[in-house]
Motif scaffolding. Structure first.
Motif, PDB file in Angstrom:
ATOM      1  N   ALA A  36     -80.619  29.997 -30.186  1.00 25.50           N
ATOM      2  CA  ALA A  36     -80.218  30.871 -29.077  1.00 25.50           C
ATOM      3  C   ALA A  36     -79.637  30.072 -27.909  1.00 25.50           C
ATOM      4  CB  ALA A  36     -81.414  31.688 -28.604  1.00 25.50           C
ATOM      5  N   LEU A  37     -80.144  28.873 -27.689  1.00 24.47           N
ATOM      6  CA  LEU A  37     -79.692  28.052 -26.558  1.00 24.47           C
ATOM      7  C   LEU A  37     -78.405  27.282 -26.849  1.00 24.47           C
ATOM      8  CD1 LEU A  37     -83.037  26.554 -25.191  1.00 24.47           C
ATOM      9  CD2 LEU A  37     -81.585  28.276 -24.113  1.00 24.47           C
ATOM     10  N   GLN A  80     -83.008  21.525 -22.877  1.00 26.51           N
ATOM     11  CA  GLN A  80     -83.917  22.469 -23.529  1.00 26.51           C
ATOM     12  C   GLN A  80     -83.531  22.686 -24.982  1.00 26.51           C
ATOM     13  OE1 GLN A  80     -83.753  25.977 -21.143  1.00 26.51           O
ATOM     14  NE2 GLN A  80     -85.041  25.143 -19.502  1.00 26.51           N
ATOM     15  N   ALA A  81     -82.231  22.792 -25.247  1.00 28.47           N
ATOM     16  CA  ALA A  81     -81.771  22.983 -26.623  1.00 28.47           C
ATOM     17  C   ALA A  81     -82.109  21.763 -27.479  1.00 28.47           C
ATOM     18  CB  ALA A  81     -80.275  23.262 -26.651  1.00 28.47           C
ATOM     19  N   GLY A  99     -84.558  21.697 -30.630  1.00 27.60           N
ATOM     20  CA  GLY A  99     -84.087  21.178 -31.911  1.00 27.60           C
ATOM     21  C   GLY A  99     -85.023  20.135 -32.493  1.00 27.60           C
ATOM     22  N   VAL A 100     -85.566  19.290 -31.649  1.00 30.30           N
ATOM     23  CA  VAL A 100     -86.529  18.282 -32.111  1.00 30.30           C
ATOM     24  C   VAL A 100     -87.803  18.961 -32.601  1.00 30.30           C
ATOM     25  CG1 VAL A 100     -88.012  16.390 -31.329  1.00 30.30           C
ATOM     26  CG2 VAL A 100     -85.608  16.418 -30.692  1.00 30.30           C
ATOM     27  N   ALA A 101     -88.278  19.964 -31.846  1.00 31.54           N
ATOM     28  CA  ALA A 101     -89.470  20.697 -32.256  1.00 31.54           C
ATOM     29  C   ALA A 101     -89.234  21.427 -33.572  1.00 31.54           C
ATOM     30  CB  ALA A 101     -89.882  21.683 -31.163  1.00 31.54           C
ATOM     31  N   TYR A 115     -91.298  26.624 -36.244  1.00 33.64           N
ATOM     32  CA  TYR A 115     -90.219  27.551 -36.594  1.00 33.64           C
ATOM     33  C   TYR A 115     -89.781  28.424 -35.420  1.00 33.64           C
ATOM     34  CZ  TYR A 115     -91.163  25.870 -41.216  1.00 33.64           C
ATOM     35  OH  TYR A 115     -91.340  25.053 -42.294  1.00 33.64           O
ATOM     36  N   GLY A 116     -90.655  28.688 -34.472  1.00 31.85           N
ATOM     37  CA  GLY A 116     -90.265  29.438 -33.277  1.00 31.85           C
ATOM     38  C   GLY A 116     -89.238  28.661 -32.466  1.00 31.85           C
ATOM     39  N   ALA A 117     -89.370  27.345 -32.494  1.00 31.21           N
ATOM     40  CA  ALA A 117     -88.426  26.495 -31.779  1.00 31.21           C
ATOM     41  C   ALA A 117     -87.047  26.535 -32.424  1.00 31.21           C
ATOM     42  CB  ALA A 117     -88.947  25.061 -31.736  1.00 31.21           C
ATOM     43  N   CYS A 118     -86.979  26.806 -33.717  1.00 29.89           N
ATOM     44  CA  CYS A 118     -85.682  26.904 -34.398  1.00 29.89           C
ATOM     45  C   CYS A 118     -84.885  28.081 -33.855  1.00 29.89           C
ATOM     46  CB  CYS A 118     -85.877  27.060 -35.909  1.00 29.89           C
ATOM     47  SG  CYS A 118     -86.615  25.609 -36.690  1.00 29.89           S
TER      48      CYS A 118
END
Length: 102
Positions: free
Chosen positions: A50-51, A29-30, A34-36, A42-45
């Motif tokens: 957090a992960l 998931q992390a 990170g790829v996203a 930016y929400g994926a950042c």
């Protein structure tokens, strides 16, 4: 190849495969987050940040478990090799007398 030699080869192969560590679910998931993030989401950042601590802890546990598994498998290979060597060194009965197989 004798039966005991095949068994030893199987144990040796198993001890080598115990070293491989696959990424766990949190680490996957992390990585996906990170790829996203790199693609501009930016929400994926925030999710990736957090992960990351949990993913690192998960990887460390998996590597430690793999090291323990490798040590156990290596011990089994050593015991099997010792048994094969001990069996080969003792005399065997054949027909009317004893002989050595080497």
């Amino acid at each position: 190849m004798s039966h005991s030699s095949r068994f030893l080869a199987i144990l040796a192969t198993a001890s080598l495969t115990a070293c491989a560590v696959a990424p766990g679910p949190v680490e996957q998931q992390a990585t996906q987050a990170g790829v996203a993030c790199q693609q501009g989401y930016y929400g994926a950042c925030r999710t990736a940040a957090a992960l990351q601590p949990a993913a690192s802890a998960e990887r460390a546990r998996a590597e430690q478990n793999a090291q323990v598994g490798t040590a156990v498998a290596a011990g089994l290979v050593g015991v099997a090799a010792g048994a094969i060597i001990a069996d080969a060194a003792r005399p065997h009965y054949y027909g009317r007398g004893y002989y050595r197989r080497w």
